[in-house]
Design a protein around this motif. Structure first.
Motif, mmCIF file in Angstrom:
data_model
loop_
_atom_site.group_PDB
_atom_site.id
_atom_site.type_symbol
_atom_site.label_atom_id
_atom_site.label_comp_id
_atom_site.label_asym_id
_atom_site.label_seq_id
_atom_site.Cartn_x
_atom_site.Cartn_y
_atom_site.Cartn_z
ATOM 1 N N PHE A 148 0.866 -1.189 0.000
ATOM 2 C CA PHE A 148 0.000 0.000 0.000
ATOM 3 C C PHE A 148 0.895 1.229 0.000
ATOM 4 C CE2 PHE A 148 -1.776 3.457 2.522
ATOM 5 C CZ PHE A 148 -3.111 3.533 2.141
ATOM 6 N N SER A 149 0.556 2.233 -0.831
ATOM 7 C CA SER A 149 1.326 3.488 -0.769
ATOM 8 C C SER A 149 0.510 4.618 -1.371
ATOM 9 C CB SER A 149 2.657 3.350 -1.501
ATOM 10 O OG SER A 149 2.471 3.557 -2.881
ATOM 11 N N ASN A 150 1.128 5.802 -1.365
ATOM 12 C CA ASN A 150 0.507 6.996 -1.949
ATOM 13 C C ASN A 150 1.504 7.647 -2.901
ATOM 14 O OD1 ASN A 150 -2.233 7.995 -0.554
ATOM 15 N ND2 ASN A 150 -1.019 6.920 0.991
ATOM 16 N N PHE A 151 1.535 7.209 -4.157
ATOM 17 C CA PHE A 151 2.444 7.821 -5.144
ATOM 18 C C PHE A 151 2.123 9.320 -5.258
ATOM 19 C CE2 PHE A 151 3.948 4.180 -8.193
ATOM 20 C CZ PHE A 151 4.624 3.599 -7.130
ATOM 21 N N ASN A 152 3.194 10.136 -5.330
ATOM 22 C CA ASN A 152 2.960 11.577 -5.454
ATOM 23 C C ASN A 152 3.951 12.250 -6.413
ATOM 24 O OD1 ASN A 152 5.281 11.605 -3.953
ATOM 25 N ND2 ASN A 152 4.358 12.460 -2.099
ATOM 26 N N SER A 153 4.499 11.444 -7.355
ATOM 27 C CA SER A 153 5.391 11.960 -8.410
ATOM 28 C C SER A 153 6.718 12.499 -7.879
ATOM 29 C CB SER A 153 4.706 13.073 -9.228
ATOM 30 O OG SER A 153 3.489 12.600 -9.726
ATOM 31 N N THR A 154 7.154 11.998 -6.721
ATOM 32 C CA THR A 154 8.472 12.354 -6.194
ATOM 33 C C THR A 154 9.318 11.077 -6.128
ATOM 34 O OG1 THR A 154 7.961 11.943 -3.858
ATOM 35 C CG2 THR A 154 7.398 14.125 -4.728
ATOM 36 N N ALA A 155 10.582 11.249 -5.745
ATOM 37 C CA ALA A 155 11.486 10.096 -5.621
ATOM 38 C C ALA A 155 10.976 9.094 -4.588
ATOM 39 C CB ALA A 155 12.886 10.571 -5.233
ATOM 40 N N ASP A 156 10.095 9.568 -3.688
ATOM 41 C CA ASP A 156 9.508 8.661 -2.689
ATOM 42 C C ASP A 156 8.791 7.486 -3.356
ATOM 43 O OD1 ASP A 156 10.397 10.294 -0.698
ATOM 44 O OD2 ASP A 156 8.455 11.231 -0.278
ATOM 45 N N ASP A 157 8.255 7.715 -4.548
ATOM 46 C CA ASP A 157 7.535 6.641 -5.252
ATOM 47 C C ASP A 157 8.468 5.464 -5.534
ATOM 48 O OD1 ASP A 157 5.551 8.511 -5.194
ATOM 49 O OD2 ASP A 157 5.472 8.865 -7.350
ATOM 50 N N ILE A 158 9.711 5.766 -5.880
ATOM 51 C CA ILE A 158 10.681 4.706 -6.172
ATOM 52 C C ILE A 158 11.146 4.067 -4.868
ATOM 53 C CG2 ILE A 158 12.819 4.108 -7.389
ATOM 54 C CD1 ILE A 158 10.460 5.355 -9.121
ATOM 55 N N ASP A 159 11.305 4.894 -3.839
ATOM 56 C CA ASP A 159 11.689 4.349 -2.535
ATOM 57 C C ASP A 159 10.619 3.381 -2.015
ATOM 58 O OD1 ASP A 159 13.994 5.832 -2.632
ATOM 59 O OD2 ASP A 159 13.240 7.465 -1.388
ATOM 60 N N VAL A 160 9.347 3.714 -2.260
ATOM 61 C CA VAL A 160 8.257 2.810 -1.860
ATOM 62 C C VAL A 160 8.369 1.501 -2.639
ATOM 63 C CG1 VAL A 160 5.769 2.409 -2.146
ATOM 64 C CG2 VAL A 160 6.564 4.469 -1.007
ATOM 65 N N LEU A 161 8.597 1.640 -3.945
ATOM 66 C CA LEU A 161 8.676 0.456 -4.811
ATOM 67 C C LEU A 161 9.800 -0.485 -4.365
ATOM 68 C CD1 LEU A 161 7.329 -0.694 -7.415
ATOM 69 C CD2 LEU A 161 9.227 0.297 -8.680
ATOM 70 N N THR A 162 10.885 0.081 -3.870
ATOM 71 C CA THR A 162 11.997 -0.769 -3.425
ATOM 72 C C THR A 162 11.844 -1.154 -1.954
ATOM 73 O OG1 THR A 162 13.337 1.222 -3.047
ATOM 74 C CG2 THR A 162 13.612 0.098 -5.147
ATOM 75 N N HIS A 163 11.463 -0.200 -1.112
ATOM 76 C CA HIS A 163 11.364 -0.450 0.331
ATOM 77 C C HIS A 163 10.251 -1.451 0.661
ATOM 78 C CE1 HIS A 163 11.731 0.822 4.648
ATOM 79 N NE2 HIS A 163 10.479 0.381 4.653
ATOM 80 N N GLU A 164 9.029 -1.114 0.250
ATOM 81 C CA GLU A 164 7.902 -2.017 0.565
ATOM 82 C C GLU A 164 8.039 -3.346 -0.177
ATOM 83 O OE1 GLU A 164 6.329 -1.293 3.085
ATOM 84 O OE2 GLU A 164 6.515 0.886 3.197
ATOM 85 N N ALA A 165 8.641 -3.301 -1.370
ATOM 86 C CA ALA A 165 8.877 -4.550 -2.097
ATOM 87 C C ALA A 165 9.922 -5.405 -1.387
ATOM 88 C CB ALA A 165 9.311 -4.268 -3.531
ATOM 89 N N GLY A 166 10.842 -4.767 -0.653
ATOM 90 C CA GLY A 166 11.807 -5.521 0.159
ATOM 91 C C GLY A 166 11.091 -6.319 1.230
ATOM 92 N N HIS A 167 10.134 -5.677 1.899
ATOM 93 C CA HIS A 167 9.302 -6.389 2.884
ATOM 94 C C HIS A 167 8.534 -7.528 2.202
ATOM 95 C CE1 HIS A 167 9.818 -3.743 6.292
ATOM 96 N NE2 HIS A 167 9.295 -2.689 5.689
#
Length: 564
Positions: free
Chosen positions: A341-360
């Motif tokens: 689950f995340s909230n994409f907002n067109s910042t680099a955070d979107d990629i961090d979510v894709l890698t971070h939460e995908a790591g979990h």
């Protein structure tokens, strides 16, 4: 089966209670170990189902907090969760008191046995009403954050929706967006203060009822910290103070210089370059397509995992009205499925979510062989090793997302890890002080926060923002409200992830093998055992932080950040 087809049905507690108690009785009366194991398997199947139903509600409610059906179901679980916990405690007690304890320890592992023991220590039916109150209050906090409707740039926005404006390359826009963002917390200051005050009091009351001096010890037990204590954590905080605070201060100074500012204000902190922060060079579809390519190239295991997530629609990534804040990964045992689950907002955070939460998610996917719900995931600080390390392991693919901004992203990403750790230990020390002094006033709590900021984040400049100058930054930190003492975990894991960053640069093949190994063992081992399995230095060992900070400083100093 797609996620939307995963069936939710509210369990009948009275029926489950009878079945559960019968199975616990059968466990106690088992004539031999094989019979005991068969009964444990049956009870775990039932526990997995309960866990799955509660998790489906949690996910679907956070996707749309305005969904009346799931709002009512969330209320049901807030109210009844502690009753299910009471049933679980009967199971744990049967495990701990079993005459086959030695065989169980050999079979299920020392870590699971410790979890069972800690779960007994942290629960009693005498605290059910307090647990219900705690659930109710944390749900109120979630709803309060999600209720944000902030008029900005011609539209009504939630807190996540202000993200891109808060990192705008136009300083006045950053300032306006930040004032609007923190304005929401100022307007609701009394509500946040009152919610937190009630949470501190109810947690203290639980601790006293269970025989503890205050919530600190109970907090550690609830976090299942089976092999380290508050004194060891304090030693780690001291290492951070000695080595990382100066490194972070240098980074903030460099940021101020390359931005050409007389002083770095709070609304400048998340803006790294006058040419703009590194941003993904496409929309969410572009990000997902490149995510598929990245995980297919990383390893055969990650390829299989990511295809599974897409095929079963196990990710809800884009921000929308009524959606809960933040990002997370969870697991639905009945379907052996992680969910992101995340909230994409067109910042680099979107990629961090894709890698971070995908790591979990990758870790729990690799641990699907585990049938005991308590150890699909490891304890939190171990969980975060998988997620934070994945952020660095995927560095070779960042060009797919950031193109000409890749060096900029890497500099910011590594620098952000260094900037984050002092904040993480600040949150931890704040909670120790608060729960050791539960009768502090609301004003005193804010003063404690501000004093700790001066210790760990001496660069902070809140000029012009009354709430933040008085020490109100922490209102936005959900963990402080919802997951007490879950924050030092990020910093312990970050130091481990930084060791992985160093390791992957030196020997990628053995680094990946170490990472894969700790994903496969799930939660069957304790934090320090997982650190050992990964061939890392324990964060509590003197010399851990100093073993990586030199290499990191060297890398960061080699980058000509003024020309990025």
């Amino acid at each position: 089966m797609k996620f939307h087809d995963f069936k939710y049905e509210r369990p009948d507690y009275e029926k489950i209670k009878i079945e559960f108690k019968d199975l616990v009785k059968a466990m106690k009366n088992s004539h031999d170990y094989n019979e005991l194991k068969a009964n444990i398997n049956k009870i775990n199947k039932l526990r997995n189902h309960i866990e799955s139903m509660a998790t489906l509600v949690s996910i679907r409610y956070s996707i749309n907090t305005q969904d009346e059906f799931y709002e009512k179901e969330k209320e049901y679980w807030d109210e009844n969760g502690p009753h299910y916990e009471e049933l679980n405690s009967l199971f744990y007690k049967a495990i701990v008191d079993s005459k086959f304890k030695e065989e169980l320890t050999n079979d299920l592992g020392k870590q699971f046995m410790s979890i069972a023991d800690y779960s007994i220590q942290s629960f009693s039916k005498d605290i059910i009403s307090e647990l219900q109150e705690e659930n109710k209050l944390t749900s109120e906090y979630t709803k309060l954050l999600a209720s944000a409707k902030i008029p900005f740039d011609g539209e009504e926005r939630n807190l996540s929706g202000l993200g891109p404006y808060m990192t705008s390359q136009f300083r006045d826009e950053r300032e306006k967006a930040s004032k609007a963002y923190y304005g929401f917390f100022k307007e609701n200051e009394e509500k946040f203060d009152e919610l937190f005050d009630k949470l501190v009091k109810v947690r203290h009351k639980m601790a006293k009822k269970l025989g503890f001096e205050n919530f600190v010890e109970l907090g550690y037990i609830r976090m299942l910290r089976t092999d380290y204590n508050a004194e060891m954590v304090e030693k780690f905080r001291n290492q951070v103070s000695e080595y990382i605070v100066p490194a972070a201060s240098r980074l903030f100074k460099r940021q101020q210089e390359r931005l050409g500012l007389e002083e770095l204000r709070y609304y400048d902190e998340n803006f790294e370059f006058n040419s703009g922060n590194a941003t993904p060079k496409g929309d969410s579809k572009f990000i997902m397509n490149n995510g598929v390519l990245m995980y297919s190239e990383l390893s055969k295991e990650t390829k299989e995992f990511f295809e599974f997530m897409i095929e079963h629609e196990l990710m809800d990534l884009e921000t929308k009205p009524g959606k809960g804040a933040g990002g997370y990964c969870t697991y639905i045992p009945d379907y052996k499925s992680p969910f992101i689950f995340s909230n994409f907002n067109s910042t680099a955070d979107d990629i961090d979510v894709l890698t971070h939460e995908a790591g979990h998610a990758f870790q729990v996917y690799m641990s699907r062989w585990i049938e005991i719900p308590d150890i699909n995931f490891p304890t939190y600080e171990s969980c975060e090793i998988h997620s934070m390390s994945m952020e660095f392991i995927t560095w070779p693919w960042m060009e797919l997302f950031f193109k000409e901004d890749t060096d900029k992203y890497k500099f910011t990403h590594l620098g952000s890890a260094i900037k984050f750790i002092p904040y993480g230990v600040l949150v931890d020390e704040f909670q120790h002080i608060i729960y050791e002094n539960p009768n502090m006033t609301k004003e005193e709590r804010k003063l404690v926060w501000r004093d700790l900021e001066n210790k760990y984040q001496p660069h902070k400049n809140y000029k012009g923002n009354d709430l933040l100058e008085r020490g109100g930054w922490w209102f936005k930190q959900g963990h402080i409200f919802k997951n007490p003492f879950y924050y030092i975990d990020y910093t312990l894991a970050q130091i481990c992830a930084l060791q992985f960053w160093k390791k992957m640069r030196e020997d990628r093949k053995s680094g990946w093998q170490d990472y894969l190994n700790i994903c496969k063992i799930g939660g069957t081992k304790s934090f320090l055992d997982i650190v050992k399995e990964a061939n890392l230095i324990s964060p509590f060992e003197e010399g851990c932080v100093s073993s990586v900070i030199g290499t990191i400083n060297e890398y960061l100093e080699s980058i000509d950040d003024k020309n990025l």
